[in-house]
Design a protein around this motif. Structure first.
Motif, PDB file in Angstrom:
ATOM      1  N   ALA A 183       0.958  -1.169  -0.116  1.00 23.22           N
ATOM      2  CA  ALA A 183      -0.195  -0.046  -0.050  1.00 23.22           C
ATOM      3  C   ALA A 183       0.822   1.331  -0.050  1.00 23.22           C
ATOM      4  O   ALA A 183       0.465   2.290  -0.724  1.00 23.22           O
ATOM      5  CB  ALA A 183      -1.053  -0.187   1.136  1.00 23.22           C
ATOM      6  N   SER A 213       0.963   4.147  -2.676  1.00 25.37           N
ATOM      7  CA  SER A 213       0.778   5.481  -2.477  1.00 25.37           C
ATOM      8  C   SER A 213       1.631   6.396  -3.118  1.00 25.37           C
ATOM      9  O   SER A 213       1.301   7.516  -3.286  1.00 25.37           O
ATOM     10  CB  SER A 213       0.640   5.649  -0.977  1.00 25.37           C
ATOM     11  N   ILE A 256      -3.730   4.167  -4.964  1.00 24.44           N
ATOM     12  CA  ILE A 256      -4.379   3.565  -3.844  1.00 24.44           C
ATOM     13  C   ILE A 256      -4.955   4.992  -3.033  1.00 24.44           C
ATOM     14  O   ILE A 256      -4.203   5.985  -3.135  1.00 24.44           O
ATOM     15  CB  ILE A 256      -3.434   2.931  -3.047  1.00 24.44           C
TER      16      ILE A 256
END
Length: 111
Positions: free
Chosen positions: A44, A48, A53
């Motif tokens: 994640a 990012s 995301i």
């Protein structure tokens, strides 16, 4: 029983180990959950950086990681509590219990 009567012990030395099979399994399960959550959080974070995301999904992954870390610490603590350690330096006295004996909170294990 990790000691014999008459043995010299230092504060913190393990004197007795209670059955800890369930706690060892819980630690393994928590470590697996932590590894999975860490991988998801790392993924994640990478996503990012390229803005692939949502902030909510990133926060959820980070919260899942924090929860997995707490679960792992709790499992380790439960495992550690299955050991009875010497409260101070000294010499072990008589041990009136044997392996497999049921002991209650008020049962004297040694002096």
């Amino acid at each position: 029983i990790a000691v014999k009567p008459g043995a010299a012990v230092k504060r913190g030395d393990v004197l007795f180990r209670l059955d800890d099979a369930d706690q060892k399994v819980a630690v393994e399960r928590a470590e697996l959950g932590l590894a999975t959550a860490q991988a998801a959080a790392d993924r994640a974070t990478r996503l990012s950086k390229s803005q692939n995301i949502t902030d909510v999904a990133l926060a959820e992954a980070q919260n899942a990681l924090a929860s997995a870390q707490i679960d792992e610490r709790a499992a380790q603590l439960a495992l550690q509590r299955r050991q009875i350690a010497a409260p101070w330096d000294g010499t072990v006295g008589l041990i009136p219990v044997s392996v497999g004996a049921v002991s209650l909170k008020k049962t004297a294990l040694t002096t």
